[in-house]
Design an enzyme around this catalytic site. Structure first.
Site, PDB file in Angstrom:
ATOM      1  N   THR A 193       6.697   1.458  -1.877  1.00 27.45           N
ATOM      2  CA  THR A 193       7.660   1.766  -0.814  1.00 27.45           C
ATOM      3  C   THR A 193       8.273   0.501  -0.220  1.00 27.45           C
ATOM      4  O   THR A 193       9.177   0.568   0.592  1.00 27.45           O
ATOM      5  CB  THR A 193       6.972   2.538   0.320  1.00 27.45           C
ATOM      6  OG1 THR A 193       5.868   1.767   0.804  1.00 27.45           O
ATOM      7  CG2 THR A 193       6.450   3.884  -0.158  1.00 27.45           C
ATOM      8  N   ASP A 219      -4.330  -1.079   9.625  1.00 22.38           N
ATOM      9  CA  ASP A 219      -3.660  -1.971   8.671  1.00 22.38           C
ATOM     10  C   ASP A 219      -3.103  -3.199   9.391  1.00 22.38           C
ATOM     11  O   ASP A 219      -2.674  -3.115  10.541  1.00 22.38           O
ATOM     12  CB  ASP A 219      -2.448  -1.279   8.028  1.00 22.38           C
ATOM     13  CG  ASP A 219      -2.751   0.048   7.412  1.00 22.38           C
ATOM     14  OD1 ASP A 219      -2.661   0.152   6.194  1.00 22.38           O
ATOM     15  OD2 ASP A 219      -3.056   1.007   8.161  1.00 22.38           O
ATOM     16  N   ARG A 250      11.810   1.135   1.953  1.00 22.83           N
ATOM     17  CA  ARG A 250      12.201   0.297   3.096  1.00 22.83           C
ATOM     18  C   ARG A 250      13.338  -0.669   2.811  1.00 22.83           C
ATOM     19  O   ARG A 250      13.806  -1.357   3.721  1.00 22.83           O
ATOM     20  CB  ARG A 250      10.982  -0.435   3.648  1.00 22.83           C
ATOM     21  CG  ARG A 250       9.932   0.554   4.089  1.00 22.83           C
ATOM     22  CD  ARG A 250       8.828   0.042   4.922  1.00 22.83           C
ATOM     23  NE  ARG A 250       7.940   1.170   5.118  1.00 22.83           N
ATOM     24  CZ  ARG A 250       6.974   1.525   4.266  1.00 22.83           C
ATOM     25  NH1 ARG A 250       6.745   0.801   3.190  1.00 22.83           N
ATOM     26  NH2 ARG A 250       6.251   2.591   4.498  1.00 22.83           N
ATOM     27  N   TRP A 259       2.079  -3.085   1.551  1.00 24.09           N
ATOM     28  CA  TRP A 259       3.268  -2.227   1.469  1.00 24.09           C
ATOM     29  C   TRP A 259       4.396  -2.606   2.418  1.00 24.09           C
ATOM     30  O   TRP A 259       5.368  -1.862   2.561  1.00 24.09           O
ATOM     31  CB  TRP A 259       2.872  -0.757   1.642  1.00 24.09           C
ATOM     32  CG  TRP A 259       1.905  -0.461   2.745  1.00 24.09           C
ATOM     33  CD1 TRP A 259       0.537  -0.473   2.658  1.00 24.09           C
ATOM     34  CD2 TRP A 259       2.209  -0.088   4.087  1.00 24.09           C
ATOM     35  NE1 TRP A 259      -0.016  -0.142   3.867  1.00 24.09           N
ATOM     36  CE2 TRP A 259       0.978   0.115   4.752  1.00 24.09           C
ATOM     37  CE3 TRP A 259       3.398   0.104   4.782  1.00 24.09           C
ATOM     38  CZ2 TRP A 259       0.902   0.485   6.096  1.00 24.09           C
ATOM     39  CZ3 TRP A 259       3.334   0.482   6.120  1.00 24.09           C
ATOM     40  CH2 TRP A 259       2.093   0.671   6.757  1.00 24.09           C
ATOM     41  N   ASP A 284      -8.373   2.620  10.809  1.00 18.16           N
ATOM     42  CA  ASP A 284      -7.131   2.611  10.019  1.00 18.16           C
ATOM     43  C   ASP A 284      -6.134   1.597  10.559  1.00 18.16           C
ATOM     44  O   ASP A 284      -4.937   1.851  10.619  1.00 18.16           O
ATOM     45  CB  ASP A 284      -6.502   4.021   9.975  1.00 18.16           C
ATOM     46  CG  ASP A 284      -5.380   4.120   8.950  1.00 18.16           C
ATOM     47  OD1 ASP A 284      -5.259   3.220   8.105  1.00 18.16           O
ATOM     48  OD2 ASP A 284      -4.617   5.105   9.008  1.00 18.16           O
ATOM     49  N   SER A 321       1.439   0.339  -2.672  1.00 17.49           N
ATOM     50  CA  SER A 321       0.999   1.324  -1.682  1.00 17.49           C
ATOM     51  C   SER A 321      -0.079   2.196  -2.320  1.00 17.49           C
ATOM     52  O   SER A 321      -0.183   2.274  -3.541  1.00 17.49           O
ATOM     53  CB  SER A 321       2.162   2.219  -1.243  1.00 17.49           C
ATOM     54  OG  SER A 321       3.205   1.468  -0.667  1.00 17.49           O
ATOM     55  N   GLY A 322      -0.847   2.862  -1.481  1.00 17.93           N
ATOM     56  CA  GLY A 322      -1.861   3.782  -2.005  1.00 17.93           C
ATOM     57  C   GLY A 322      -3.230   3.620  -1.376  1.00 17.93           C
ATOM     58  O   GLY A 322      -4.206   4.176  -1.882  1.00 17.93           O
ATOM     59  N   GLY A 323      -3.299   2.882  -0.269  1.00 20.09           N
ATOM     60  CA  GLY A 323      -4.590   2.619   0.361  1.00 20.09           C
ATOM     61  C   GLY A 323      -5.321   3.860   0.820  1.00 20.09           C
ATOM     62  O   GLY A 323      -6.550   3.860   0.919  1.00 20.09           O
ATOM     63  N   GLU A 324      -4.590   4.933   1.095  1.00 18.59           N
ATOM     64  CA  GLU A 324      -5.231   6.187   1.528  1.00 18.59           C
ATOM     65  C   GLU A 324      -5.819   6.959   0.352  1.00 18.59           C
ATOM     66  O   GLU A 324      -6.450   8.001   0.538  1.00 18.59           O
ATOM     67  CB  GLU A 324      -4.228   7.062   2.276  1.00 18.59           C
ATOM     68  CG  GLU A 324      -4.226   6.851   3.788  1.00 18.59           C
ATOM     69  CD  GLU A 324      -3.883   5.437   4.188  1.00 18.59           C
ATOM     70  OE1 GLU A 324      -2.915   4.883   3.648  1.00 18.59           O
ATOM     71  OE2 GLU A 324      -4.595   4.866   5.023  1.00 18.59           O
TER      72      GLU A 324
END
Lengths: 157, 571
Positions: B190, B321, B146, B258, B319, B205-208
């Site tokens: 990201t 966020d 980003r 993120w 979901d 990042s990586g929450g999923e």
């Protein structure tokens, strides 16, 4: 149900049977990542080295899968045994490295790669890539302890 | 067999040397200090930090391009770049950048480890940096980045394999490189870094993938980590009572950071949004409110300690966020922040203490539940029984995705890109395994019956003042300017200029690919430019599956007025 790891123990035989491990037999080119696997050599200072050839008329890197024990610096000597001109585009931190590989030449590239993870390299002219000249550099190992999550060890697949 | 007598091949070269890059940028970044970024609004010719200013308003007082002359706006230059070889997320890369501009030099990051310095007047490539990104990096939402931060003569950028880099701003060469996360755990980076004082702040990042979210500060000069703030408390830490006492749900709890936060020097607090809990949709695994997921957290910039929090969706099952920006503004003498959340509500909070000031909905369809003006949350539709499908609005991409709203101090209005899309979700329990997606559901986002808008809201009342409607959801950040304009990009590729007071569309240009980025504005020698990265992709299956087939793009479009157009009313 069979798991993927036991699905094709005779994978090499099957690829050969269908003509997928050579040019213009089963399909037009050679299926990617069907070549040899080899490990890079590691010097006393941790710097790694390897030799990768282009096999005559097969449009395949040998090895097509190069395994590194860890991330870091790697010297690759490319040898073009083929009777056509190719090249090598190899990922590296900072900028990818690119070298012409005319018929019967040898050239060295120096790259820096993080680990773990794997990277594709290729001859990015014509459709060398589609015919088979895409290879993988596999970096094993783990990230530094300082970068790991503060949590108990977790199960992996 | 004939022995081959090899000849030497020509020497290997940097692939970037086979471009028109000059190799050097003017040393403009060496004078970018914390003090200059603090006072960024006083130099509107530049876009010094991710949101333009620390307050996250995405507002520029530049007014050469205005309501009267914007119809004459034309492309000044285009920088286009295409991938070479195979790269991670070949089908999902997108251009999500927000261009930073310092005294005529534009610093841009792209997908897959690319960073470019461009002449902001001509688009000439000055230098490029390419970090090698492993093909097998875990990416929930596409191969994206980003943006960069610029200060102290350096360009700071995060990589998808969770490294934080400092590059020399004049040459693009590496100054330092630290590994910030664990790719084997499914972590990546990201976010656009935020430089505050002598630190560069990044969130993971990586929450999923069921990681434990964290925010980190690194020393600008050396890359040494100064502090780490985990968003999910360990057992015994404040907030741990909102997680099951038994088991390790907390260790896989998500809450990633993120999206870039905002900062107030007076409170010395970073205002950062946190992501969804993991697993996203299977709440039975993690009974409790699950702090500090889906929250606005106020983090001490010096120590990394969480001073206060406000959780927007306790015990999230949709979901939702809360990563999206916290825009800082003042009203009636109060220091406030506004946060437009995925769950369809805007939260106006007192940024000194997190006290709730106002909550109001900003999208037409909200069926997942309800949040009353006093903050009471009542879930109504959510995945519960195994395999039983439910349908709710907004879908998992939210009524507003990560893409940013803007606030104009001139009009006193917020401008919000709105997505009105639902989704079908059925809980599907799965065992946790490190690096494997950990959703706990089967999910299909609607590809029909959807709508979008740029909507303007009065923060004093929560009332919608105007709405510019689009057939498709709006999935890109907006930009407000002193010219009385609001710029926004559509998924179809149109870049539009709206009248900030009425929402009337005054200009549009088809950029050829959908927008999923953050435009910025700057000026050189008194001439104003509007820059917008264009390149559809990323988590399209989540926020607009009706455009899964939309063309990728990879171009920076920059617009300006043609010579001879007067800024005072045009001609």
């Amino acid at each position: 149900m069979r798991s993927l790891t036991t699905l094709t123990p005779d994978r090499s035989e099957q690829l050969h049977r269908f003509g997928l491990d050579k040019q213009n037999e089963g399909t037009l080119g050679r299926l990617l990542a069907t070549g040899n696997v080899a490990q890079a050599e590691e010097g006393p200072d941790g710097r790694m080295s390897a030799t990768i050839r282009i096999v005559p008329d097969q449009l395949v890197w040998d090895p097509s899968v190069l395994v590194l024990p860890h991330g870091g610096e790697l010297d690759i000597e490319f040898l073009n045994d083929d009777q056509n001109t190719h090249c090598a585009l190899v990922p590296s931190n900072g900028d990818s490295q690119w070298v012409w590989l005319p018929n019967y030449t040898r050239g060295t590239v120096h790259v820096v790669l993080d680990g773990p993870g794997y990277y594709w390299f290729s001859s990015n002219v014509g459709n060398d890539e589609g015919r088979g000249l895409i290879g993988a550099i596999v970096v094993m190992g783990d990230v530094p302890a300082s970068a790991r999550l503060d949590r108990p060890p977790q199960p992996r697949p | 067999m004939t022995t081959i007598e090899y000849r030497p091949a020509p020497p290997a070269v940097n692939f970037g040397s086979l471009t028109t890059a000059t190799g050097n940028a003017p040393p403009v970044a060496q004078d970018v200090t914390y003090e200059r970024i603090l006072d960024a609004r006083s130099e509107p010719q530049n876009w010094l930090t991710y949101y333009g200013t620390y307050d996250g308003q995405r507002y520029s007082p530049l007014d050469e391009i205005n309501r009267e002359n914007v119809a004459r706006l034309l492309p000044a230059w285009v920088f286009s770049f295409a991938p070479h070889g195979l790269h991670a997320g070949q089908s999902t890369y997108a251009f999500e950048n927000c261009p930073i501009v310092v005294d005529g030099v534009m610093y841009v990051s792209g997908w897959d480890g690319w960073v470019w310095a461009l002449d902001a007047k001509t688009g000439q490539l000055l230098w490029q940096y390419k970090h090698a990104i492993p093909f097998d990096t875990s990416l929930c939402c596409g191969n994206v980045n980003r943006g960069v931060a610029v200060a102290d003569g350096k360009v700071f950028v995060c990589t998808l394999n969770a490294h934080v880099l400092a590059l020399d701003a004049t040459t693009g060469s590496l100054v330092w490189d630290v590994t910030s996360g664990d790719v084997r755990a499914g972590e990546s980076l990201t976010v656009a870094p935020l430089v505050v004082k002598d630190r560069v702040v990044v969130g993971s990042s990586g929450g999923e993938f069921g990681v434990r979210g964290h925010l980190d500060a690194y020393d600008v000069g050396t890359g040494e980590r100064v502090w780490r703030c985990y968003t999910i408390p360990k057992p015994g830490e404040p907030g741990s009572e909102t997680w099951p006492a038994e088991g390790e749900a907390w260790a896989r709890g998500g809450g990633n950071c993120w999206i870039t936060g905002t900062f107030d020097q007076e409170t010395n607090l970073l205002y950062w949004g946190t992501g969804n809990p993991a697993p996203d949709f299977d709440g039975e695994i993690r009974p409790g409110a699950n702090l500090h997921t889906d929250s606005v957290i106020a983090v001490d910039a010096d120590t990394g300690e969480i001073r206060w929090h406000y959780q927007c969706t306790p015990h999230d099952l949709w979901d939702y966020d809360s990563n999206m920006e916290c825009i800082l503004f003042e009203q009636d003498g109060r220091k406030l922040l506004a946060h437009f959340d995925k769950n369809g509500y805007c939260f106006v909070l007192d940024r000194t203490n997190g006290e709730r000031v106002r909550i109001f909905p900003f999208v037409d369809r909200i069926t997942w539940g309800e949040i009353s003006p006093d903050g009471a949350v009542t879930p109504r539709i959510y995945p519960d029984k195994e395999g039983e499908e439910v349908h709710f609005y907004p879908g998992p991409a939210g009524a507003k995705e990560w893409t940013h709203a803007a606030y104009s101090p001139e009009t006193g209005l917020f401008y919000v890109p709105v997505q009105d899309t639902g989704a079908r979700v059925a809980r599907r329990r799965r065992e946790f395994k490190e690096s494997i997606p950990y959703w706990g559901a089967a999910v299909i986002v609607d590809a029909e019956d959807m709508a979008g808008s740029v909507s303007a809201f009065d923060p004093a009342t929560g009332q919608e003042v105007w709405r510019w409607r689009n057939d498709l959801p709006m999935c890109a950040s907006v930009l407000a300017t002193g010219g009385g304009l609001v710029f926004a990009g559509t998924p179809a590729g149109q870049f539009v200029a709206l009248d900030a007071r009425s929402g009337e569309m005054l200009w549009q240009f088809n950029c050829g690919s959908g927008h999923h980025s953050s435009p910025s504005t700057y000026s050189i020698d008194g001439k104003q430019y509007i820059a917008v990265p264009v390149g559809w992709g990323a988590w399209v299956e989540g926020f607009l599956p009706g455009m899964m087939g939309g063309p990728h793009g990879q171009a920076m479009f920059v617009f300006s007025l043609p010579e001879g157009v007067e800024s005072a009313g045009g001609r």
